[in-house]
Enzyme design. Structure first.
Site, short mmCIF file in Angstrom:
data_model
loop_
_atom_site.label_atom_id
_atom_site.label_comp_id
_atom_site.label_asym_id
_atom_site.label_seq_id
_atom_site.Cartn_x
_atom_site.Cartn_y
_atom_site.Cartn_z
N ASN A 169 46.58 43.53 43.75
CA ASN A 169 45.78 42.45 43.16
C ASN A 169 45.15 42.83 41.82
O ASN A 169 45.58 43.79 41.19
CB ASN A 169 44.78 41.86 44.16
CG ASN A 169 44.72 40.34 43.97
OD1 ASN A 169 44.08 39.86 43.05
ND2 ASN A 169 45.44 39.61 44.80
N HIS B 70 48.65 43.83 40.50
CA HIS B 70 49.65 44.54 41.32
C HIS B 70 50.24 45.77 40.64
O HIS B 70 51.46 46.00 40.71
CB HIS B 70 50.77 43.58 41.74
CG HIS B 70 50.33 42.48 42.68
ND1 HIS B 70 49.27 42.60 43.53
CD2 HIS B 70 50.84 41.23 42.90
CE1 HIS B 70 49.13 41.49 44.25
NE2 HIS B 70 50.06 40.64 43.88
N HIS C 271 53.96 43.10 50.37
CA HIS C 271 53.80 41.73 49.90
C HIS C 271 54.91 40.78 50.40
O HIS C 271 55.50 40.03 49.61
CB HIS C 271 53.81 41.77 48.36
CG HIS C 271 53.13 40.64 47.67
ND1 HIS C 271 53.58 39.34 47.75
CD2 HIS C 271 52.06 40.60 46.85
CE1 HIS C 271 52.81 38.57 47.01
NE2 HIS C 271 51.88 39.31 46.45
N TYR D 149 56.56 37.47 51.80
CA TYR D 149 56.26 36.04 51.90
C TYR D 149 56.90 35.59 53.21
O TYR D 149 58.10 35.73 53.40
CB TYR D 149 56.92 35.25 50.78
CG TYR D 149 56.29 35.40 49.42
CD1 TYR D 149 56.31 36.62 48.75
CD2 TYR D 149 55.72 34.30 48.78
CE1 TYR D 149 55.75 36.75 47.48
CE2 TYR D 149 55.17 34.43 47.51
CZ TYR D 149 55.19 35.64 46.87
OH TYR D 149 54.64 35.78 45.62
N ASP E 250 44.21 31.67 47.43
CA ASP E 250 44.68 32.91 46.79
C ASP E 250 43.46 33.83 46.70
O ASP E 250 43.03 34.20 45.62
CB ASP E 250 45.26 32.59 45.40
CG ASP E 250 46.00 33.78 44.81
OD1 ASP E 250 46.04 34.84 45.47
OD2 ASP E 250 46.51 33.66 43.69
N GLN F 80 44.34 39.43 51.63
CA GLN F 80 44.55 38.38 50.64
C GLN F 80 45.44 37.33 51.28
O GLN F 80 46.56 37.62 51.68
CB GLN F 80 45.26 38.98 49.40
CG GLN F 80 45.47 38.01 48.26
CD GLN F 80 44.25 37.89 47.34
OE1 GLN F 80 43.31 38.69 47.43
NE2 GLN F 80 44.25 36.89 46.48
N GLU G 152 48.17 39.78 52.67
CA GLU G 152 48.28 41.14 52.16
C GLU G 152 47.03 41.93 52.54
O GLU G 152 45.94 41.63 52.06
CB GLU G 152 48.42 41.11 50.63
CG GLU G 152 49.56 40.25 50.14
CD GLU G 152 49.23 39.58 48.82
OE1 GLU G 152 48.88 40.28 47.85
OE2 GLU G 152 49.28 38.34 48.75
C1 BGC Z 1 48.17 37.17 44.12
C2 BGC Z 1 48.64 35.89 43.47
C3 BGC Z 1 49.97 36.16 42.85
C4 BGC Z 1 50.92 36.63 43.92
C5 BGC Z 1 52.27 36.99 43.37
C6 BGC Z 1 49.15 37.54 45.17
O1 BGC Z 1 48.74 38.72 45.78
O2 BGC Z 1 46.87 37.04 44.64
O3 BGC Z 1 47.73 35.43 42.50
O4 BGC Z 1 50.48 35.00 42.25
O5 BGC Z 1 50.39 37.76 44.57
O6 BGC Z 1 52.16 37.82 42.33
#
Ligand code: BGC
Length: 380
Positions: free
Chosen positions: A107, A133, A207, A209, A279, A316, A344
């Site tokens: 983050n 990140h 990370h 999805y 977010d 997150q 996350e």
């Molecule tokens: C962040 C988002 C970001 C996403 C992909 C997340 O951890 O908080 O703001 O768009 O990751 O990068």
């Protein structure tokens, strides 16, 4: 049968058995490890971890990316529940961290700068003037070494990365080891450990999805979410925490009881406006560093449940607000707005600039350790 003949027969049978097991070993090796390609002259592989309950995940040593994660639904139907790509090149190209290991700092760090022991460090910035990140080329873009003698083919993958002093502006040579283990209870465990030769900051996460009805099968707004947190860290308009840790009561951030992700996402709440949806970082209810329950997501149609456990103080929750159909994923499926969510586990964003947040400082001689579990089950 004469002794000589008998001995020959035994030797022949032994040779047959050995040849057979050699075959198995080769097949087993191919099932465990296959070639994905090359990045910067380094070999990149795919590793398959599989259990006896129908769960299978494929992970690559490029960015430690979870390329796929297949789990059964209520009726035993197996589906890939993580977003991602078919080709290595798509992961090398810019993408929103699909499935990747994130470091050195998960983050945002405000304006990509912080001070440690009186010295100011400037990181590379890659997100509206902030560092997100890990910067321009984070751990998600590194080819990790595979520690072969610590792997258990089919069950456990051990990756190593040396992040050099000054990489993306971070101080200290940082050695990072990440272990992925699959178990028969349909859990994928991720263990992180790290050490440094200079004081530095560190915040690691994975990370993926998720879409529990199957990647590319529609939006995640009907998924029901629980987050085990009484408080969260609100953002400013640049998506960086203000430094406050506020109560979720009477806000759309109260997920202490199950709520559909989409139920309140469109409310006219300034925090939802800043985040373009969810977010944000939630401050988990826990004792320091205890391995405890963080979140649960249930998808009623398939009956799939994902539970997340962690030693980390925060999580997150990102509702896939920036997915907009630009990315064509596995099996040529398009990832439209909010068709995947991320949970996350992490320390809080921008902690190096926020004295009230749990510290992310790692000193030489100290060992960083963290664990997160993705546990899958089904509704009855
Ligand atoms: C962040 C988002 C970001 C996403 C992909 C997340 O951890 O908080 O703001 O768009 O990751 O990068």
């Amino acid at each position: 049968m004469r002794t000589d003949n008998r001995r020959d027969l035994i030797l022949f049978l032994l040779a047959l058995i050995l040849a057979g097991s050699g075959q198995n070993t080769k097949e087993q090796k191919e099932m465990w490890q296959s070639t994905f390609g090359n990045v910067g002259g380094k070999k990149v592989f795919l590793f398959t971890l599989k259990n006896s309950s129908g769960m299978e995940t494929v992970i690559t040593n490029f960015g430690g990316i979870i390329v796929s994660l297949k789990v059964p639904d209520r009726h035993g139907v197996i589906d890939d529940v993580t977003l991602g790509f078919d080709s290595l090149q798509s992961y090398v190209d810019k993408h929103p961290y699909f499935g990747a290991l994130v470091g050195r700092y998960a983050n945002r760090i405000n304006k990509g700068t912080f001070s440690l022991n009186g010295k100011t460090h400037q990181l590379s910035v890659n997100n509206g003037g902030n560092s997100l990140h890990g910067g321009v080329s984070g751990f998600d873009k590194a080819v990790w070494d595979v520690i072969e003698n610590e792997c258990i083919p089919g069950r456990k993958l051990v990756l190593f990365y040396l992040s050099k002093d000054g990489e993306e502006g971070y101080p200290g040579n940082l050695s990072v080891k990440v272990t992925f283990t699959i178990s028969d209870s349909n859990a994928l465990d991720i263990f992180y450990s790290a050490s440094t030769d200079q004081t530095t900051v560190l915040n690691l996460t994975s990370h993926p999805y998720f879409n529990l009805s199957g990647a590319g099968s529609g939006d995640i707004l009907g998924h029901e979410l629980i987050i085990n947190a009484d408080r969260f860290t609100p953002l400013n308009e640049y998506n960086v925490p203000t430094g406050e840790i506020i109560r979720v009561e009477n806000t759309p951030f109260d997920f202490r009881n199950p709520k559909a992700i989409g139920e309140r996402i469109a409310q006219n709440d300034p925090q939802l406006v800043y985040g373009k949806g969810y977010d944000h970082n939630w401050a988990l209810n826990k004792k320091e560093k205890e391995f405890s329950f963080a979140a649960r997501v249930t998808e009623q149609r398939t009956g799939r449940i994902l539970e997340i456990w962690t030693t980390e103080p925060g999580i997150q929750f990102y509702s896939g607000n920036f997915l907009d159909g630009r990315f064509i994923g596995k099996g040529m499926r398009t990832y439209n707005h909010r068709t995947g969510f991320c949970l996350e586990t992490q320390h809080f964003p921008d902690s190096p600039n926020q004295p009230a947040f749990p510290s992310t400082v790692l000193e030489p001689g100290k060992q960083f350790e963290s664990q997160t579990r993705f546990l899958f089950s089904n509704t009855k």
